[in-house]
Design a protein around this motif. Sequence first.
Motif, PDB file in Angstrom:
ATOM      1  N   MET A  85      12.267   4.493  12.369  1.00  0.00           N
ATOM      2  CA  MET A  85      12.017   3.196  11.705  1.00  0.00           C
ATOM      3  C   MET A  85      13.297   2.351  11.633  1.00  0.00           C
ATOM      4  O   MET A  85      14.398   2.882  11.667  1.00  0.00           O
ATOM      5  N   ASP A  86      13.094   1.043  11.518  1.00  0.00           N
ATOM      6  CA  ASP A  86      14.222   0.105  11.383  1.00  0.00           C
ATOM      7  C   ASP A  86      14.160  -0.577  10.007  1.00  0.00           C
ATOM      8  O   ASP A  86      14.409  -1.774   9.899  1.00  0.00           O
ATOM      9  N   LEU A  87      13.804   0.194   8.996  1.00  0.00           N
ATOM     10  CA  LEU A  87      13.530  -0.387   7.676  1.00  0.00           C
ATOM     11  C   LEU A  87      14.501   0.074   6.598  1.00  0.00           C
ATOM     12  O   LEU A  87      14.905   1.247   6.549  1.00  0.00           O
ATOM     13  N   LEU A  88      14.774  -0.849   5.718  1.00  0.00           N
ATOM     14  CA  LEU A  88      15.591  -0.576   4.541  1.00  0.00           C
ATOM     15  C   LEU A  88      14.847   0.386   3.611  1.00  0.00           C
ATOM     16  O   LEU A  88      13.619   0.304   3.488  1.00  0.00           O
ATOM     17  N   ASP A  89      15.593   1.243   2.933  1.00  0.00           N
ATOM     18  CA  ASP A  89      14.971   2.120   1.936  1.00  0.00           C
ATOM     19  C   ASP A  89      14.267   1.256   0.881  1.00  0.00           C
ATOM     20  O   ASP A  89      14.840   0.268   0.402  1.00  0.00           O
ATOM     21  N   GLY A  90      13.041   1.607   0.536  1.00  0.00           N
ATOM     22  CA  GLY A  90      12.302   0.865  -0.494  1.00  0.00           C
ATOM     23  C   GLY A  90      11.459  -0.274   0.051  1.00  0.00           C
ATOM     24  O   GLY A  90      10.816  -0.988  -0.724  1.00  0.00           O
TER      25      GLY A  90
ATOM     26  N   VAL B 196       0.846  -1.204   0.000  1.00  0.00           N
ATOM     27  CA  VAL B 196       0.000   0.000   0.000  1.00  0.00           C
ATOM     28  C   VAL B 196       0.876   1.246   0.000  1.00  0.00           C
ATOM     29  O   VAL B 196       0.400   2.346  -0.233  1.00  0.00           O
ATOM     30  N   ALA B 197       2.175   1.050   0.291  1.00  0.00           N
ATOM     31  CA  ALA B 197       3.100   2.182   0.374  1.00  0.00           C
ATOM     32  C   ALA B 197       4.521   1.644   0.325  1.00  0.00           C
ATOM     33  O   ALA B 197       4.740   0.417   0.403  1.00  0.00           O
ATOM     34  N   TYR B 198       5.467   2.554   0.200  1.00  0.00           N
ATOM     35  CA  TYR B 198       6.884   2.184   0.259  1.00  0.00           C
ATOM     36  C   TYR B 198       7.566   3.099   1.268  1.00  0.00           C
ATOM     37  O   TYR B 198       7.233   4.286   1.353  1.00  0.00           O
ATOM     38  N   CYS B 199       8.505   2.548   2.038  1.00  0.00           N
ATOM     39  CA  CYS B 199       9.185   3.349   3.045  1.00  0.00           C
ATOM     40  C   CYS B 199      10.476   3.912   2.467  1.00  0.00           C
ATOM     41  O   CYS B 199      11.250   3.176   1.829  1.00  0.00           O
ATOM     42  N   ARG B 200      10.700   5.181   2.639  1.00  0.00           N
ATOM     43  CA  ARG B 200      11.936   5.841   2.200  1.00  0.00           C
ATOM     44  C   ARG B 200      12.760   6.157   3.437  1.00  0.00           C
ATOM     45  O   ARG B 200      12.267   6.846   4.354  1.00  0.00           O
ATOM     46  N   THR B 201      13.956   5.626   3.490  1.00  0.00           N
ATOM     47  CA  THR B 201      14.785   5.796   4.687  1.00  0.00           C
ATOM     48  C   THR B 201      16.229   6.077   4.283  1.00  0.00           C
ATOM     49  O   THR B 201      16.609   5.826   3.133  1.00  0.00           O
ATOM     50  N   PRO B 202      17.057   6.561   5.230  1.00  0.00           N
ATOM     51  CA  PRO B 202      18.478   6.766   4.905  1.00  0.00           C
ATOM     52  C   PRO B 202      19.246   5.454   4.801  1.00  0.00           C
ATOM     53  O   PRO B 202      20.407   5.454   4.412  1.00  0.00           O
ATOM     54  N   TYR B 203      18.616   4.327   5.174  1.00  0.00           N
ATOM     55  CA  TYR B 203      19.337   3.048   5.248  1.00  0.00           C
ATOM     56  C   TYR B 203      19.337   2.347   3.892  1.00  0.00           C
ATOM     57  O   TYR B 203      18.317   1.812   3.460  1.00  0.00           O
ATOM     58  N   LYS B 204      20.490   2.341   3.242  1.00  0.00           N
ATOM     59  CA  LYS B 204      20.564   1.815   1.867  1.00  0.00           C
ATOM     60  C   LYS B 204      21.017   0.370   1.807  1.00  0.00           C
ATOM     61  O   LYS B 204      21.076  -0.218   0.734  1.00  0.00           O
ATOM     62  N   GLN B 205      21.418  -0.194   2.935  1.00  0.00           N
ATOM     63  CA  GLN B 205      21.741  -1.629   2.986  1.00  0.00           C
ATOM     64  C   GLN B 205      21.370  -2.140   4.371  1.00  0.00           C
ATOM     65  O   GLN B 205      21.237  -1.354   5.316  1.00  0.00           O
ATOM     66  N   LYS B 206      21.192  -3.472   4.487  1.00  0.00           N
ATOM     67  CA  LYS B 206      20.687  -4.013   5.747  1.00  0.00           C
ATOM     68  C   LYS B 206      21.675  -3.810   6.905  1.00  0.00           C
ATOM     69  O   LYS B 206      21.262  -3.501   8.014  1.00  0.00           O
ATOM     70  N   PHE B 207      22.974  -3.961   6.616  1.00  0.00           N
ATOM     71  CA  PHE B 207      23.971  -3.829   7.681  1.00  0.00           C
ATOM     72  C   PHE B 207      23.944  -2.398   8.238  1.00  0.00           C
ATOM     73  O   PHE B 207      24.060  -1.438   7.474  1.00  0.00           O
ATOM     74  N   GLY B 208      23.762  -2.277   9.528  1.00  0.00           N
ATOM     75  CA  GLY B 208      23.755  -0.957  10.161  1.00  0.00           C
ATOM     76  C   GLY B 208      22.359  -0.484  10.527  1.00  0.00           C
ATOM     77  O   GLY B 208      22.220   0.435  11.336  1.00  0.00           O
TER      78      GLY B 208
ATOM     79  N   TRP C  41       1.722   2.010  13.518  1.00  0.00           N
ATOM     80  CA  TRP C  41       2.242   0.667  13.247  1.00  0.00           C
ATOM     81  C   TRP C  41       2.451   0.552  11.746  1.00  0.00           C
ATOM     82  O   TRP C  41       1.532   0.873  10.967  1.00  0.00           O
ATOM     83  N   LEU C  42       3.623   0.130  11.347  1.00  0.00           N
ATOM     84  CA  LEU C  42       3.851  -0.210   9.944  1.00  0.00           C
ATOM     85  C   LEU C  42       3.973  -1.724   9.863  1.00  0.00           C
ATOM     86  O   LEU C  42       4.791  -2.323  10.573  1.00  0.00           O
ATOM     87  N   LEU C  43       3.154  -2.335   9.036  1.00  0.00           N
ATOM     88  CA  LEU C  43       3.317  -3.763   8.731  1.00  0.00           C
ATOM     89  C   LEU C  43       3.982  -3.818   7.372  1.00  0.00           C
ATOM     90  O   LEU C  43       3.542  -3.137   6.442  1.00  0.00           O
ATOM     91  N   PHE C  44       5.039  -4.580   7.271  1.00  0.00           N
ATOM     92  CA  PHE C  44       5.820  -4.515   6.039  1.00  0.00           C
ATOM     93  C   PHE C  44       6.378  -5.882   5.670  1.00  0.00           C
ATOM     94  O   PHE C  44       6.257  -6.853   6.420  1.00  0.00           O
ATOM     95  N   CYS C  45       6.982  -5.909   4.495  1.00  0.00           N
ATOM     96  CA  CYS C  45       7.547  -7.158   4.000  1.00  0.00           C
ATOM     97  C   CYS C  45       9.072  -7.075   4.053  1.00  0.00           C
ATOM     98  O   CYS C  45       9.648  -6.093   3.565  1.00  0.00           O
ATOM     99  N   PHE C  46       9.705  -8.100   4.620  1.00  0.00           N
ATOM    100  CA  PHE C  46      11.186  -8.184   4.595  1.00  0.00           C
ATOM    101  C   PHE C  46      11.591  -8.591   3.185  1.00  0.00           C
ATOM    102  O   PHE C  46      12.063  -9.708   2.956  1.00  0.00           O
ATOM    103  N   HIS C  47      11.382  -7.695   2.236  1.00  0.00           N
ATOM    104  CA  HIS C  47      11.462  -8.101   0.830  1.00  0.00           C
ATOM    105  C   HIS C  47      12.850  -8.575   0.411  1.00  0.00           C
ATOM    106  O   HIS C  47      12.967  -9.385  -0.489  1.00  0.00           O
ATOM    107  N   GLU C  48      13.882  -8.098   1.093  1.00  0.00           N
ATOM    108  CA  GLU C  48      15.239  -8.504   0.696  1.00  0.00           C
ATOM    109  C   GLU C  48      15.575  -9.921   1.160  1.00  0.00           C
ATOM    110  O   GLU C  48      16.586 -10.471   0.749  1.00  0.00           O
TER     111      GLU C  48
END
Length: 241
Positions: free
Chosen positions: A124-129, A10-22, A58-65
């Motif tokens: 948030m603790d989410l990867l960009d995208g 329903v949406a996409y999260c935009r975050t500064p985190y460009k890779q999972k590590f960190g 609450w954000l429900l999301f997919c660990f798409h990576e």
Amino acid sequence: MSFTSQIQAVAYCRTPYKQKFGIPRQPGLVEARGYVELAREFNHIDAVRGLEQYSHLWLLFCFHENLAQGWKTTVRPPRLGGNEKMGVFATRSTFRPNGIGQSVVKLHGIVKHKGKVCLEISGMDLLDGTPIVDIKPYIPFSDAIDGAVGGIAQEAPELIEVEFSQQALTQTAKYSMREHSPDLEPLIRAVLAQDPRPAYKKAKEDPKLYQVALYDLDIFWKMQDGKAQVLELVPGKIQSQ
Ligand code: SAM
């Protein structure tokens, strides 16, 4: 038993985190700013009418990576040093049968940007995208539980000290002048204070050169005397999704 209903983003999260590590291991540990951009089919201001009355979501999301890697009945939680096994449903593992995660984030406002409805968030603790599959208001009287028992995760992780080289400080000051990364120094400090290294690698002296990708930058750092030493910032290869 299977469903007929189809789950879609329903949406996409935009975050500064460009890779999972960190990325912090849970929400609320690092005050990074980001936003949730409604996907085309749901891009109506009416879909979020009234949400501005709430301070958190609450954000429900997919660990798409991680979807392609499937899941196992037991996992080795980092909290236990990666040595002990627990059932997948007893942990917040990112490798799950349906690949669903959930995080509480702070809501700062709702804006329209380039025709898209965006929820401005932090923590948030989410990867960009990351694809968001549902958004719900956080309801304190029911969602916050006094005296709840947190198993192996009762306390927030301990923080480590973070220091910058003179070069890294100068570079950080320069990159903080940009409109899209004004919070760079506190963000680097907060991310590295979490000690993103794998659970089985927590030595106070560690010769390895580590890298985390924040915004469009690669941050190089290493562990010395039990402190994270930021050495250098380099324009990164990973761009926003
Ligand atoms: N708060 C959520 C939960 O409990 O369901 C997520 C917790 S999970 C342990 C947090 C980690 O998920 C982050 O540190 C990052 O490594 C990973 N992560 C974040 N977004 C992801 C994505 N889109 N795909 C795969 N892994 C992701």
